[in-house]
Write an enzyme that holds these catalytic residues in place. Sequence first.
Site, mmCIF file in Angstrom:
data_model
loop_
_atom_site.group_PDB
_atom_site.id
_atom_site.type_symbol
_atom_site.label_atom_id
_atom_site.label_comp_id
_atom_site.label_asym_id
_atom_site.label_seq_id
_atom_site.Cartn_x
_atom_site.Cartn_y
_atom_site.Cartn_z
ATOM 1 N N ALA A 124 0.825 -1.211 0.000
ATOM 2 C CA ALA A 124 0.000 0.000 0.000
ATOM 3 C C ALA A 124 0.856 1.257 0.000
ATOM 4 O O ALA A 124 1.322 1.717 1.042
ATOM 5 C CB ALA A 124 -0.934 -0.023 1.213
ATOM 6 N N GLY A 131 0.354 9.514 -6.615
ATOM 7 C CA GLY A 131 0.480 8.348 -7.486
ATOM 8 C C GLY A 131 1.896 8.270 -7.997
ATOM 9 O O GLY A 131 2.795 7.737 -7.325
ATOM 10 N N ARG A 269 -9.101 -18.519 -40.740
ATOM 11 C CA ARG A 269 -10.099 -17.587 -41.283
ATOM 12 C C ARG A 269 -9.829 -17.311 -42.772
ATOM 13 O O ARG A 269 -8.724 -16.884 -43.131
ATOM 14 C CB ARG A 269 -10.045 -16.280 -40.486
ATOM 15 C CG ARG A 269 -10.902 -15.177 -41.022
ATOM 16 C CD ARG A 269 -12.364 -15.450 -40.766
ATOM 17 N NE ARG A 269 -13.197 -14.332 -41.213
ATOM 18 C CZ ARG A 269 -14.503 -14.448 -41.427
ATOM 19 N NH1 ARG A 269 -15.120 -15.594 -41.214
ATOM 20 N NH2 ARG A 269 -15.202 -13.403 -41.819
ATOM 21 N N GLU A 364 2.828 -0.200 -11.222
ATOM 22 C CA GLU A 364 4.279 -0.309 -10.954
ATOM 23 C C GLU A 364 5.042 0.790 -11.700
ATOM 24 O O GLU A 364 6.181 0.582 -12.124
ATOM 25 C CB GLU A 364 4.803 -1.693 -11.334
ATOM 26 C CG GLU A 364 3.909 -2.791 -10.816
ATOM 27 C CD GLU A 364 4.567 -3.790 -9.904
ATOM 28 O OE1 GLU A 364 5.790 -3.749 -9.743
ATOM 29 O OE2 GLU A 364 3.830 -4.599 -9.325
HETATM 30 C C1 LIG Z 1 -4.603 -2.346 -11.752
HETATM 31 C C2 LIG Z 1 -3.804 -1.506 -10.815
HETATM 32 C C3 LIG Z 1 -3.232 -2.072 -9.704
HETATM 33 C C4 LIG Z 1 -2.521 -1.284 -8.792
HETATM 34 N N1 LIG Z 1 -2.022 -1.857 -7.643
HETATM 35 C C5 LIG Z 1 -1.383 -1.079 -6.737
HETATM 36 C C6 LIG Z 1 -0.920 -1.642 -5.503
HETATM 37 O O1 LIG Z 1 -1.069 -2.825 -5.236
HETATM 38 N N2 LIG Z 1 -0.323 -0.816 -4.598
HETATM 39 C C7 LIG Z 1 -0.138 0.507 -4.847
HETATM 40 O O2 LIG Z 1 0.416 1.180 -3.985
HETATM 41 N N3 LIG Z 1 -0.574 1.063 -6.009
HETATM 42 C C8 LIG Z 1 -1.189 0.306 -6.950
HETATM 43 N N4 LIG Z 1 -1.641 0.865 -8.128
HETATM 44 C C9 LIG Z 1 -1.444 2.280 -8.357
HETATM 45 C C10 LIG Z 1 -0.454 2.596 -9.461
HETATM 46 O O3 LIG Z 1 0.850 2.320 -9.047
HETATM 47 C C11 LIG Z 1 -0.671 4.068 -9.859
HETATM 48 O O4 LIG Z 1 -1.935 4.124 -10.497
HETATM 49 C C12 LIG Z 1 0.404 4.621 -10.765
HETATM 50 O O5 LIG Z 1 1.626 4.722 -10.093
HETATM 51 C C13 LIG Z 1 0.041 6.002 -11.337
HETATM 52 O O6 LIG Z 1 -0.409 6.872 -10.347
HETATM 53 P P1 LIG Z 1 -1.801 7.647 -10.559
HETATM 54 O O7 LIG Z 1 -2.817 6.642 -10.937
HETATM 55 O O8 LIG Z 1 -2.065 8.461 -9.364
HETATM 56 O O9 LIG Z 1 -1.571 8.568 -11.821
HETATM 57 P P2 LIG Z 1 -0.920 10.038 -11.811
HETATM 58 O O10 LIG Z 1 0.364 10.009 -11.092
HETATM 59 O O11 LIG Z 1 -1.949 11.009 -11.374
HETATM 60 O O12 LIG Z 1 -0.612 10.243 -13.354
HETATM 61 C C14 LIG Z 1 -1.575 10.762 -14.276
HETATM 62 C C15 LIG Z 1 -0.864 10.904 -15.619
HETATM 63 O O13 LIG Z 1 0.205 11.864 -15.504
HETATM 64 C C16 LIG Z 1 1.418 11.273 -15.908
HETATM 65 N N5 LIG Z 1 2.531 11.838 -15.135
HETATM 66 C C17 LIG Z 1 2.624 11.982 -13.791
HETATM 67 N N6 LIG Z 1 3.816 12.513 -13.453
HETATM 68 C C18 LIG Z 1 4.502 12.676 -14.607
HETATM 69 C C19 LIG Z 1 5.795 13.158 -14.936
HETATM 70 N N7 LIG Z 1 6.665 13.576 -13.994
HETATM 71 N N8 LIG Z 1 6.179 13.190 -16.239
HETATM 72 C C20 LIG Z 1 5.311 12.768 -17.225
HETATM 73 N N9 LIG Z 1 4.076 12.296 -16.971
HETATM 74 C C21 LIG Z 1 3.677 12.254 -15.673
HETATM 75 C C22 LIG Z 1 1.244 9.774 -15.651
HETATM 76 O O14 LIG Z 1 2.131 9.003 -16.419
HETATM 77 C C23 LIG Z 1 -0.211 9.594 -16.078
HETATM 78 O O15 LIG Z 1 -0.287 9.495 -17.468
HETATM 79 C C24 LIG Z 1 -2.349 0.096 -9.044
HETATM 80 C C25 LIG Z 1 -2.919 0.667 -10.200
HETATM 81 C C26 LIG Z 1 -3.646 -0.122 -11.072
HETATM 82 C C27 LIG Z 1 -4.243 0.515 -12.300
#
Ligand SMILES: Cc1cc2nc3c(=O)[nH]c(=O)nc-3n(C[C@H](O)[C@H](O)[C@H](O)COP(=O)(O)OP(=O)(O)OC[C@H]3O[C@@H](n4cnc5c(N)ncnc54)[C@H](O)[C@@H]3O)c2cc1C
Length: 381
Positions: A124, A131, A269, A364
Amino acid sequence: MDERITQEARHFIDTIKRFVKDECMPAEDAIEQTGRLPDGLIGKMKDLGLFGLRVPAAYGGSGMNLLDYCYVIKELSKTHDALRAVISVNNGIGSMAIVHDGTEEQKKHYLPLLASGDYIAAFALTEPGAGSDASSIATTAVKENNGWILNGMKHFITNAPIADIFTVIALTDKEKRAKGGITAFLVEKSLKGMRIGNIHNTMGGKGWLQAEVIFEDCFVPDKNLIGAIGNGFKIAMKTLNEGRLSAAASAIGIGERLLSMGIEYAKLRKQFGKPIAEFEAIQWMLADSATELYAADRMLADTAYRFDQGEDIRTQSSMTKLFATESAFKIADRMLQLHGGMGFMKETKVERMFRDIRAYRIFEGTSEIQRFMIARELLRG
Ligand SMILES: Cc1cc2nc3c(=O)[nH]c(=O)nc-3n(C[C@H](O)[C@H](O)[C@H](O)COP(=O)(O)OP(=O)(O)OC[C@H]3O[C@@H](n4cnc5c(N)ncnc54)[C@H](O)[C@@H]3O)c2cc1C
């Protein structure tokens, strides 16, 4: 198969190939429809020792090196993604902090439970406000007597609704943050003040759940600290480094399955009086996919092997995750296209795999973050 994969692992991979074909593939539709993993299959996965592949032998696992492990995961990924997910979280992000930085007492108590599959783990880190920028987490851990009080909320946490233990990354010093102000804790689901919030409704990934995890004055005893106070950010990053290679391995496995489905369909196909495999446009889809898979596979083997030799593979791990997951997504799109309208229909498995692979470019570390880390290394100094 890569010549550096051990003989023992090759035999095991053959066993997993048979298990996937004979027992997992027939269960795929049921998993997709019910969102549940059949108890019988989980039992067999326990018997095969799949939950403890990366757990050291001294604590009840098989102590597999990363290279061997990645190739087991690649094989397992050729079936429903939920079966891969439950195994890769227990072996990877769910347990690696304990394996690398846990106390002897934590290892003796938790690792055998994780290796047997009796305990399910979760990791977590992500929060609604943090994120990609994991250092901006707001979940706090404040020292009190012989423990810590946790407050805050995590989201998107895989396995949360079924997990018994969580590696939780929390802020212990707001000034220092990633530079010594973040700490890792081992939190049992039974602890007072911790609860699972909403379960997320996702576009794919049926059968493996993401949910919110909420801490409200949750007391965590000192003995549940993982590693030193302030070392949590490093622990999280180290855990993710390995996780990225496992994600790459899965993406390659999914890509290989899709390609073999594409080849089979292209031969069967017929349009314009001949198999669509005879059209150059279709051949290029197959050729490009095979080429990308070959490159991704070589990157994976090389990076995992170098990790096992003790090399710093941070950048290579980002490159491998980036290339393998982006390629697998392109392959899923091509193979769906190759199936024509049938690719859009639920009766083929392509549409499910197309939805499932989408998440790999996000979890990840997103593809953008992998590129950011690779470029940072290139521009350093
Ligand atoms: C199926 C799934 C399973 C997951 N499991 C876990 C888990 O077990 N434990 C856990 O802790 N998390 C988990 N996550 C969370 C995951 O690690 C995050 O969703 C991911 O790191 C992205 O963070 P965010 O979703 O907040 O996106 P954001 O960080 O808000 O990003 C939004 C967009 O902005 C871009 N962006 C952000 N910063 C930059 C930058 N500096 N330069 C260029 N682009 C940027 C991103 O690439 C993305 O396109 C999971 C996510 C999913 C979808």
